[in-house]
Enzyme design. Sequence first.
Site, short mmCIF file in Angstrom:
data_model
loop_
_atom_site.label_atom_id
_atom_site.label_comp_id
_atom_site.label_asym_id
_atom_site.label_seq_id
_atom_site.Cartn_x
_atom_site.Cartn_y
_atom_site.Cartn_z
N LEU A 150 0.87 -1.41 -0.06
CA LEU A 150 -0.09 0.55 0.04
C LEU A 150 0.78 0.96 0.29
CD1 LEU A 150 -3.01 -1.40 2.72
CD2 LEU A 150 -2.50 -1.66 0.32
N ASP A 151 -0.12 2.39 -0.12
CA ASP A 151 1.49 2.94 -0.27
C ASP A 151 1.49 3.96 0.63
OD1 ASP A 151 1.01 3.53 -3.35
OD2 ASP A 151 -0.24 4.68 -3.89
N LYS A 152 2.75 4.75 1.55
CA LYS A 152 2.86 5.64 2.48
C LYS A 152 1.48 6.00 3.18
CE LYS A 152 5.26 8.73 4.86
NZ LYS A 152 6.22 10.22 4.77
N THR A 198 -2.35 5.15 2.44
CA THR A 198 -3.26 4.14 2.37
C THR A 198 -2.93 3.27 3.43
OG1 THR A 198 -2.89 4.22 -0.32
CG2 THR A 198 -3.89 2.89 0.88
N ARG A 252 -5.30 6.33 -8.44
CA ARG A 252 -4.86 6.95 -7.70
C ARG A 252 -5.02 7.71 -9.12
NH1 ARG A 252 0.19 7.66 -4.37
NH2 ARG A 252 0.27 10.18 -4.85
#
Length: 553
Positions: free
Chosen positions: A148-150, A152, A250
């Site tokens: 997961l993105d930082k 998220t 995104r």
Amino acid sequence: MSSPAEPQPEQVELVAVVDQGQAGIRLDQFLMDRTRHLGITRSKIQAWIKSGFATVDGRPCLRPGRRLATGERLELGKIPPQAALQPENRTLRILYYDDDLVVLNKPAGLVVHPAPGLDHGTLVHRLLHHFPELSQLEGARPGIVHRLDKDTTGLMAVALTEAARLRLTASFAERGVKKVYLALVHGRPDSSGLVDAPIGRHPTSKTRMAVVAKGGKPAHSEYTLLWTAPGDRFSLLCVRILSGRTHQIRVHMQHIDHPLLGDPTYCPAAHASWQSAIPGLNMVLQRPMLHAWKLGLPHPRSEEPMDFQVAPPKDMFQTILVGSRTTQRVGLIGMPGCGKSLLLADLAGQGIPVWSADRAVAELYRPGQNGWELLRRRYGERFTPMPTEPVDKKALLQAMRDIPGLRREVEAMIHPLVKHHLHAFWKTNYAARVTVAEVPLLLESGWTSGFDLIVGLACDPHRRRDWLRAHRGWDDNLLADMESWQWPEEKKLQSCGLVINNPGTREGLAQVALRLSRVLRWLRNQDVRRRLAHVQALVIPAPQREYHDSTAR
């Protein structure tokens, strides 16, 4: 608790020349074939290439997928020892774990694994403390099978053994894993949709991804609209990704012109321009509003289906509540002489923005203003005898009493101007929590659709008529005419959402104004609670386990 095993330095140093039969092979595949006897994984070879340890004809090549040509000379330098991953005793929110895997709820602001220049403070470092068996796995990303993105939040599965890692990796590759997200996006998309658009590196920005016409990887995202804020400012979407590309949601949401709220990378400034007008919104909107909501996968050992769901974090609900705030528009009505103007002044004294239709008409009747010009063009100098004087309201009132149909003709000209004045007032006070507009003919003019609440001010009929006779010089005929132009008091008050009484003293009316402002605040709070309950019912399973300190490891 055991310590992580110390990694050994890689003893790799390679020089090779591409022969004719190897032309067209990828750089990473070539190097992997030459180092296969060392048991080095392809992902590690790719990491070395990206770190600059491989050269082609003496020049560093950072692209693992570069196609080689006959005769090119390749060198792979000796790789320096990898620093040991140090466990960090920080909290994790664990939903499930056994000998094979752990499922957790990742918070915002936490990077999943180490990277060049980042050798501490990641999820991997926390995992090593709580699950020391991960230290037996290879590489800088032990157990990580998806990311997961930082910023998220939400569900992640982590393998605790190499066998589990391989099985979970295969499940992700075969699309045997269901990943569903919640996203707050600008505007209001269609009720549902499928975004089928390949994703690759942005052509000019190395840190961004983009929908690209050539060279991208297939990417599919399905979304369903769950809820939309007032005015279609933003919406809550349920998004299922059928592929797992970097920044996929995104990028896809930007591609359909509904970028994520709080996304500094993929949200154009034009979309976010309204945010600054809402008090407090930018304080709670500190990250892209994306949450990994549901995760379904087969158990890596038993292959039994497992399904997890976790509620979104507090900042997502705060963004919904603060971002969907609207001004509580209150209309104040009552019969002539009931005390509306005095009550309005008391509310203004409390800092509430107020507006008066009578004052708006007075402004419109000043020389050169729209109302003055309309009356002069229609009736000549009859009601505007002097070019430097306002409309003669006494003459106009008498004419409306004497000439059948004139009143409605004048109202048809002036009321749209008054309504425009009111809309300008609302626009000016866009960020206010409440506004109050005194509109004597609100019900009669049919303007109620613009208001959230109509408040009626009741007053003893004898007292208010005595006041009009004494302070405005109205006789019984004028009283009768003015009241005949409005709905009867009983009908007016029955049409109101709230009725308050004028006690007959100035001090008493001031107390009524204080109580009214408290009631209005209570109604706003009730509206917030209803909105919160509605959104929670959409995204939180019932019953949902509450997390406390005891649930963290």
